[in-house]
Design an enzyme around this catalytic site. Structure first.
Site, PDB file in Angstrom:
ATOM      1  N   SER A   1       0.836  -1.198   0.000  1.00 34.27           N
ATOM      2  CA  SER A   1       0.000   0.000   0.000  1.00 34.27           C
ATOM      3  C   SER A   1       0.870   1.247   0.000  1.00 34.27           C
ATOM      4  CB  SER A   1      -0.919   0.066   1.233  1.00 34.27           C
ATOM      5  OG  SER A   1      -1.707  -1.078   1.360  1.00 34.27           O
ATOM      6  N   ASN A   2       0.265   2.354  -0.413  1.00 36.63           N
ATOM      7  CA  ASN A   2       0.772   3.694  -0.146  1.00 36.63           C
ATOM      8  C   ASN A   2      -0.346   4.465   0.554  1.00 36.63           C
ATOM      9  OD1 ASN A   2       3.130   3.337  -1.973  1.00 36.63           O
ATOM     10  ND2 ASN A   2       1.583   3.533  -3.589  1.00 36.63           N
TER      11      ASN A   2
END
Length: 810
Positions: A245-246
């Protein structure tokens, strides 16, 4: 105050009861409404807007769960039902013992291993015991009601509707579910990075032969693994390429209006049981939250409300540890603690098998957890006559995720998000990033980890553990010593885990950003240090995606006056940090090759002169129209295989400059020319032009339609992660196992409604017969977003509004 509250409650109640008397512009026309409100039993009103997004309106938590279970079944019945087969331990019965288990709810390679594990959990009544525990150890009454309601809604849909998805139409393995099944799914998700990773070795571990009679086993003691193999094993176990994820949150003084901003970009599987599913959940006067839920769960996992928005990123914390057991020389199933013998517990499990005899196997459990025999094939942990290893996973007793998420949904500030984390302590393997209307930002690695302090690891690590812990955060403690128990923090809800005060946290920085790196570089101007090694490292090399993300968001914060539109641009910038760092040097070194040729891995000379110009002209992005992106992508992957990491850069990593080092690609490395030649050869053999636009060969197929998709591999540093499968014979990258999933860009203005744009990249339904099987995927292809309809006026004004009233039939 009391009269105002009464007016609010009455108004909220009227809103729910008036759902069947919507304004004329929003009232369902012929064929747009189904069912009638029930006078008894569970019921809900579901208002569908564009792209099949349901807005679920209910009077209490049980009804909210009912509407959620109904709506999830409508979109994902086959995926959900397949997961419940897994949780019941019946995959071998229906699909064959040797078939692949799918990986949605554990790392089991085969159905048989999956069944042995999950049937063992069920027969041990693990979930029932957790359900019976008082909150916060067990779920709250609200969450219990939601789980019960979810099961009832799913069952009602099965009873009242016909399955059209060809993946499971008329399947015999689809059955009604119970609250227990829903809870079991939540537990499986919580422990997927702990016990879930070790299912194969948990179910295969058996005591050595030749010791029951008192004759010591001739097997050697476990060798001390080297740091490199341990780091690789840890990367395979917890650096899962199927989840990442970011996320970034901006403080109010960086934005145009003083409110916070949040961009969430989780990278999750595009198929199967770890898909996200969108909805809005509303109990008037009690709860109003919108976002994505992991399938089969009743609460919003990541999302926003009128005051706060949050997302998660997979963390660097190691969610399990090992205990090295000293065994009784006369019995390898008895271990010693402070000199006292303690027998292992046997779990004998029988699994029905399709077209075959049932299979019975025994698992061995200790006070610490199950016996395991390896980290991976390169790091065995053999069970000998003297030693065995037990796995400890605190998330195998964690049913608190839903309550934590529900707390987020009710939050009015980032402080409330922290309060929910502290109260419930249910986040298993992710960080939390949040922003609020008042302009606050938050990063916290508040997760359930075994309470491994550096002091404990130094004092109690066995010989293998003295290598594994500093190399990877995997602690191997001496299980024969009572003083090596994990202990307890006074603010922890359960023994053996860290309490909230120990969690790496950063509040109110101009920005907080995480791309699955350690908490250390959440904001380089305010580095987080002082946490235990089990949480992650400090002063160590960052991944390219982390480096690129920090560069991008730091520049955004410096520029200031940010809006949701800026978040949208960041999501689809598709910049390649690896390209920015190296492409000019690669093109220059390519042009300098004698005769314009390089030698491939097969020893043949390859004319690469055309590639030099293509790489020089490339725009350094992974947009679908980018020419040269595909060539660089294939080159970079081969470079990683041919050039050791220690030889890749001329300027090494420096902890004093972690975002900009290492740099300057070592084009003199022998493997450089090999990687370039092999990439050129690969594309030419496939009939792909070196300057072909990326979208011509990076696509997905939906309903026979080829949809070019933007983005690229995290190994290139791309924010918009996409990890499609390479199949040159079929035209290039032909399917996406995982990547950007439930995107949300959220802020606030002067109105009462959040300003939110969302996108579910793989669309709302897995059913190819659904109108919402590919509609958002087309938006993703075009780099477009969905304008969220959060407030009532926006929901009711949707031109696609469809109202469905659902209820139990007695």
């Amino acid at each position: 105050m009391r009269s105002r509250l009464r007016r609010l409650v009455l108004g909220a109640t009227a809103l729910f009861t008036a759902a069947s008397a919507l304004p004329a512009a929003a009232a369902p026309g012929p064929g747009r409404a189904e069912q009638q409100p029930s006078r008894d039993g569970l019921s809900a009103v579901i208002r569908y807007t564009e792209y099949g997004i349901p807005h679920i309106l209910a009077k209490d938590y049980a009804d909210l769960g009912f509407g959620t279970g109904w709506a999830q079944a409508s979109d994902e019945v086959c995926t959900l039902a397949d997961g419940f087969v897994t949780l019941r331990g019946e995959r071998s019965r229906y699909f064959g013992a040797g078939a692949a288990a799918g990986g949605a709810l554990s790392g089991a390679r085969t159905n048989l291993a999956s069944d042995l594990y999950f049937r063992g959990v069920r027969e041990a009544r693990t979930v029932e015991k957790l359900l019976a525990a008082p909150a916060p150890v067990g779920p709250s009454r609200e969450v219990r009601d939601m789980m019960r309601g979810w099961a009832a809604g799913y069952n009602a849909w099965l009873k009242q509707k016909k399955i059209t998805d060809p993946a499971c139409a008329d399947a015999s393995w689809i059955r009604p579910v119970t609250e227990l099944d829903v809870a079991a799914r939540g537990l499986a998700i919580a422990s997927i990075s702990g016990e879930g990773r070790f299912v194969d070795t948990i179910t295969a571990a058996q005591p050595p032969a030749g010791t029951a009679s008192g004759t010591p086993s001739s097997r050697p003691a476990a060798r001390t693994p080297d740091a490199k193999s341990v780091a690789k094993a840890a990367d395979e176990l917890w650096g899962d390429p199927g989840m990442g994820s970011n996320a970034v949150a901006f403080r109010g003084d960086t934005t145009a209006n003083g409110s916070g901003l949040l961009l969430g970009n989780p990278h999750y599987p595009w198929q199967g049981g770890r898909r996200f599913w969108q909805s809005q959940q509303t109990i008037p006067g009690e709860l109003n939250v919108s976002g994505g839920s992991l399938l089969g769960t009743p609460a919003i996992s990541i999302g926003f409300n009128a005051h706060v928005a949050w997302s998660h990123t997979v963390s660097t914390g190691v969610p399990a540890n090992l205990h090295q057991l000293t065994l009784d020389p006369a019995d390898p199933t008895t271990y010693l603690v402070d000199g006292e013998p303690e027998r292992m517990k046997k779990r004998t499990v029988t699994v029905a098998v399709k077209d075959g005899a049932p299979v019975t196997r025994t698992q061995w459990w200790t006070r610490y957890g199950p016996v395991v025999t390896s980290l991976n094939s390169q790091v065995p942990l053999p069970w000998t006559g003297m030693t065995a290893y037990a796995l400890h996973d605190p998330n195998a007793a964690n049913l608190r995720f839903a309550d934590t998420s529900l707390g987020f949904g009710k939050a009015r500030s980032t402080d409330d998000v922290l309060a929910s984390l502290a109260r419930h302590q249910g986040i298993p393997w992710v960080n939390t990033i949040a922003a609020d209307r008042a302009g606050h930002s938050l990063f916290t690695q508040s997760q359930v980890l075994p309470r491994i302090t550096d002091e404990l690891a130094q004092r109690c690590s066995t010989a293998p553990g003295r290598t594994t812990y500093p190399a990877s955060g995997i602690a191997i403690l001496d299980g024969a010593r009572g003083d090596c128990a994990l202990g307890s923090d006074p603010d922890a809800v359960a023994p053996g885990i860290f309490g909230p005060a120990r969690m790496p946290t950063l509040k109110d920085a101009p920005y907080v950003e995480n791309s699955n790196g350690t908490a250390w570089m959440t904001n380089p101007d305010r580095p987080i240090t002082g946490y235990e090694r089990v949480f992650g490292t400090v002063r160590t090399e960052l991944g390219l995606r982390t480096r690129g993300g920090i560069e991008d968001v730091a520049a955004m914060a410096d520029r200031g006056r940010l809006t949701v539109r800026d978040l949208q641009r960041q999501q689809f910038a598709n910049r390649i940090p690896a390209g920015d760092l190296t492409a000019t040097d690669v093109a220059r070194a390519c042009a300098a090759l004698p005769g314009g040729t390089a030698t491939g891995s097969d020893g043949k000379a390859v004319d690469v002169s055309e590639a030099c110009g293509v790489l020089a002209a490339w725009d350094r992005t992974m947009n679908t129209g980018s020419r040269g992106a595909l060539l660089f992508d294939r080159f970079w992957r081969k470079l990683e295989q041919t050039v050791p990491a220690a030889e890749a850069w001329k300027v090494p990593f420096s902890a004093a400059d972690p975002v900009r080092t290492p740099n300057t690609l070592n084009t003199d490395a022998p493997g450089f020319g090999v990687a370039l030649a092999d990439a050129v050869t690969e594309l030419r053999v496939a009939g792909i032009a070196l300057d072909a636009p990326l979208g011509a060969h990076q696509f997905v197929v939906r309903g026979g339609e080829r949809l070019p998709v933007p983005g690229g591999s995290g190994r290139l540093g791309v924010w918009n992660v996409l990890e499609p499968q390479w199949n040159a014979a079929q035209g290039g990258y032909t399917e996406v196992p995982f990547g950007s999933s439930h995107l949300q860009a959220v802020g606030w203005d002067g109105s009462r409604c959040p300003v939110a744009r969302t996108l579910l990249t793989y669309s709302q339904s897995s059913n190819p017969e659904s109108p919402h099987h590919a509609d958002q995927t087309r938006l993703f292809s075009d780099e477009k977003w969905v304008t969220s309809r959060f407030c009532e006026k926006d929901i009711l004004s949707s031109p696609k509004l469809k109202v469905v009233r659902v209820h139990e039939r007695r």
